[in-house]
Design a protein around this motif. Structure first.
Motif: not given
Length: 149
Positions: A103-118, A126-127
């Motif tokens: 769960v922790y890694f999944r949260g970090a994964k999608f936070a990274a994706k969001a930062m890359g998009l923003r 981020a990738d």
């Protein structure tokens, strides 16, 4: 640490940062503690530096396969050693339960994706972090399957 983890190699402690951290150029000058940034330096048997990667900060890590590929380019003869005995490690009082890591890694994964998009300028970082979290999730899954944890 060596005894706790049953490591087959020594550690170098460099609290003054003058024996290795400074001379190797791995001190984090942006950190008030001037701790060492994560670094990997491949050294030939004669002591000549063959390759280096010095992280920009504590979170900047190369995937293991990239490091192994660099080591293979040195074309050194294979060595062997006895596998280390791992003992029976126990998590410390602040350790995250194994069941919570995905769960922790999944949260970090999608936070990274969001930062890359923003922030398109940070997309490559981020990738890389996204892929790193995928790798961590895979290792936890494989560990849990192998141990029944």
């Amino acid at each position: 640490m060596i005894e706790k983890l049953h490591l087959p190699f020594p550690f170098l402690s460099d609290p003054d940062r003058d024996r290795m951290i400074g001379p190797l150029g791995v001190s984090d000058e942006h950190d008030p503690r001037r701790i060492a940034r994560p670094a990997m330096i491949l050294v030939r048997p004669g002591g000549e530096e063959a390759w280096r990667f010095v992280s920009r900060d504590f979170a900047d890590r190369l995937p293991e396969d990239e490091v192994l590929e660099q080591a293979r380019t040195l074309e050194l003869p294979a060595t062997s050693q006895e596998p280390p005995t791992t003992g029976d490690p126990e998590p410390g009082p602040k350790a995250m339960p194994l069941t919570d890591l995905p769960v922790y890694f999944r949260g970090a994964k999608f936070a990274a994706k969001a930062m890359g998009l923003r922030h398109p300028a940070a997309k490559d970082d981020a990738d890389r972090l996204f892929d790193q979290m995928d790798g961590y999730m895979r290792v936890v899954r494989e560990f849990r399957e192998a141990t029944g944890a």
